[in-house]
Design a protein around this motif. Structure first.
Motif, PDB file in Angstrom:
ATOM      1  N   ALA A  49      14.237 -14.329 -20.043  1.00  0.00           N
ATOM      2  CA  ALA A  49      13.303 -13.314 -20.549  1.00  0.00           C
ATOM      3  C   ALA A  49      12.629 -13.756 -21.850  1.00  0.00           C
ATOM      4  O   ALA A  49      11.736 -13.069 -22.349  1.00  0.00           O
ATOM      5  CB  ALA A  49      14.042 -11.997 -20.759  1.00  0.00           C
ATOM      6  N   TRP A 102      19.432  -4.453 -24.497  1.00  0.00           N
ATOM      7  CA  TRP A 102      18.753  -3.978 -23.295  1.00  0.00           C
ATOM      8  C   TRP A 102      19.761  -3.554 -22.239  1.00  0.00           C
ATOM      9  O   TRP A 102      19.643  -2.490 -21.657  1.00  0.00           O
ATOM     10  CB  TRP A 102      17.878  -5.074 -22.709  1.00  0.00           C
ATOM     11  CG  TRP A 102      16.557  -5.293 -23.365  1.00  0.00           C
ATOM     12  CD1 TRP A 102      16.041  -4.667 -24.467  1.00  0.00           C
ATOM     13  CD2 TRP A 102      15.577  -6.237 -22.945  1.00  0.00           C
ATOM     14  NE1 TRP A 102      14.813  -5.173 -24.760  1.00  0.00           N
ATOM     15  CE2 TRP A 102      14.493  -6.135 -23.844  1.00  0.00           C
ATOM     16  CE3 TRP A 102      15.502  -7.163 -21.921  1.00  0.00           C
ATOM     17  CZ2 TRP A 102      13.351  -6.914 -23.727  1.00  0.00           C
ATOM     18  CZ3 TRP A 102      14.379  -7.941 -21.799  1.00  0.00           C
ATOM     19  CH2 TRP A 102      13.309  -7.826 -22.699  1.00  0.00           C
ATOM     20  N   GLU A 111      12.725   0.486 -17.860  1.00  0.00           N
ATOM     21  CA  GLU A 111      11.566  -0.372 -18.087  1.00  0.00           C
ATOM     22  C   GLU A 111      11.698  -1.592 -17.162  1.00  0.00           C
ATOM     23  O   GLU A 111      12.807  -2.063 -16.901  1.00  0.00           O
ATOM     24  CB  GLU A 111      11.509  -0.835 -19.543  1.00  0.00           C
ATOM     25  CG  GLU A 111      11.259   0.287 -20.535  1.00  0.00           C
ATOM     26  CD  GLU A 111       9.898   0.922 -20.360  1.00  0.00           C
ATOM     27  OE1 GLU A 111       8.925   0.185 -20.078  1.00  0.00           O
ATOM     28  OE2 GLU A 111       9.808   2.148 -20.487  1.00  0.00           O
ATOM     29  N   THR A 116      15.012  -5.523 -14.329  1.00  0.00           N
ATOM     30  CA  THR A 116      15.226  -6.879 -13.797  1.00  0.00           C
ATOM     31  C   THR A 116      16.484  -7.496 -14.400  1.00  0.00           C
ATOM     32  O   THR A 116      17.289  -8.102 -13.681  1.00  0.00           O
ATOM     33  CB  THR A 116      13.995  -7.760 -14.094  1.00  0.00           C
ATOM     34  OG1 THR A 116      12.863  -7.190 -13.437  1.00  0.00           O
ATOM     35  CG2 THR A 116      14.216  -9.178 -13.611  1.00  0.00           C
ATOM     36  N   SER A 117      16.669  -7.311 -15.692  1.00  0.00           N
ATOM     37  CA  SER A 117      17.848  -7.884 -16.356  1.00  0.00           C
ATOM     38  C   SER A 117      19.138  -7.283 -15.825  1.00  0.00           C
ATOM     39  O   SER A 117      20.115  -8.001 -15.579  1.00  0.00           O
ATOM     40  CB  SER A 117      17.753  -7.668 -17.867  1.00  0.00           C
ATOM     41  OG  SER A 117      16.633  -8.351 -18.388  1.00  0.00           O
ATOM     42  N   ARG A 119      11.360  -4.866 -17.406  1.00  0.00           N
ATOM     43  CA  ARG A 119      12.135  -6.031 -17.866  1.00  0.00           C
ATOM     44  C   ARG A 119      13.626  -5.711 -17.934  1.00  0.00           C
ATOM     45  O   ARG A 119      14.461  -6.541 -17.611  1.00  0.00           O
ATOM     46  CB  ARG A 119      11.622  -6.516 -19.228  1.00  0.00           C
ATOM     47  CG  ARG A 119      10.215  -7.129 -19.110  1.00  0.00           C
ATOM     48  CD  ARG A 119       9.668  -7.528 -20.440  1.00  0.00           C
ATOM     49  NE  ARG A 119      10.338  -8.730 -20.917  1.00  0.00           N
ATOM     50  CZ  ARG A 119      10.083  -9.304 -22.074  1.00  0.00           C
ATOM     51  NH1 ARG A 119       9.170  -8.794 -22.877  1.00  0.00           N
ATOM     52  NH2 ARG A 119      10.735 -10.383 -22.438  1.00  0.00           N
ATOM     53  N   GLN A 120      13.959  -4.495 -18.371  1.00  0.00           N
ATOM     54  CA  GLN A 120      15.361  -4.097 -18.442  1.00  0.00           C
ATOM     55  C   GLN A 120      15.936  -3.944 -17.040  1.00  0.00           C
ATOM     56  O   GLN A 120      17.066  -4.341 -16.766  1.00  0.00           O
ATOM     57  CB  GLN A 120      15.520  -2.787 -19.228  1.00  0.00           C
ATOM     58  CG  GLN A 120      15.376  -2.966 -20.718  1.00  0.00           C
ATOM     59  CD  GLN A 120      13.938  -2.990 -21.209  1.00  0.00           C
ATOM     60  OE1 GLN A 120      12.990  -3.084 -20.450  1.00  0.00           O
ATOM     61  NE2 GLN A 120      13.771  -2.907 -22.521  1.00  0.00           N
TER      62      GLN A 120
END
Length: 186
Positions: A162, A172, A138, A143-144, A140-141
């Motif tokens: 986030a 995540w 996903e 990017t993290s 956001r994940q």
């Protein structure tokens, strides 16, 4: 050297094992075969050429000292070497952040999309496979995970950026790493 065949991977594994036995000739050959690719990793993480050269030198000193801890059953030599270089670069980024009192680094500002010596590394099958697997995460994940591994951001920093609870961020990252492992081993 872009490792594309099992024979090349086995050769690097053998050279790293011999380096762990303090074989200077093997270390020299290992350096010759991998330094360009590892320098590309340094440049990707830290765009300053001088600092990238220093990080690469520090990394190879660490390789010489710690090669005996290499275990080919756990990772390939190239993966092990990239991890050493990445950790040195993250240490440098953290040190710079602490010295300047700067905020978290922007991943996109660190990664320069222009052609660099890392272009050879990016062309490798392993890199392409990793990119495919990262693409399955996903946004956001993804990017993290990138920020955690390429900028050395802590869970607390990632959670704050986030705007999610710390436990959520830890979940995540953990789930993303498990998903990446499954994808890469498929």
């Amino acid at each position: 050297m872009s490792v594309t065949s099992p024979a090349e991977r086995d050769e690097l594994n053998h050279l790293l094992v011999r380096t762990g036995q303090q074989d200077e000739k093997a270390f020299s050959t290992l350096y010759r075969k991998t330094s360009g690719q590892l320098f590309g990793v340094c440049l990707r993480m830290i765009s300053d050429r001088g600092q990238a050269e220093e990080i690469l030198q520090e990394a190879y000193v660490t390789v010489w000292r710690r090669a005996a801890s290499f275990d080919a059953a756990r990772a390939s030599a190239l993966t092990w070497l990239v991890t050493v270089v990445r950790n040195k670069a993250i240490d440098r980024l953290r040190q710079h952040r602490e010295m300047t009192g700067g905020d978290a680094l922007d991943f996109d500002a660190i990664v320069d999309e222009s052609p660099t010596p890392a272009a050879g590394a990016e062309a490798s099958q392993e890199y392409q496979r990793l990119q495919e697997c990262m693409g399955e995460l996903e946004p956001r994940q993804r990017t993290s995970v990138r920020e955690a591994f390429f900028t050395g951001a802590t869970y607390n920093e990632l959670a704050a950026r986030a705007k999610v609870p710390l436990g959520t961020m830890k979940s995540w990252i953990r789930r993303s790493l498990l998903q990446l492992r499954a994808c890469l081993n498929a």
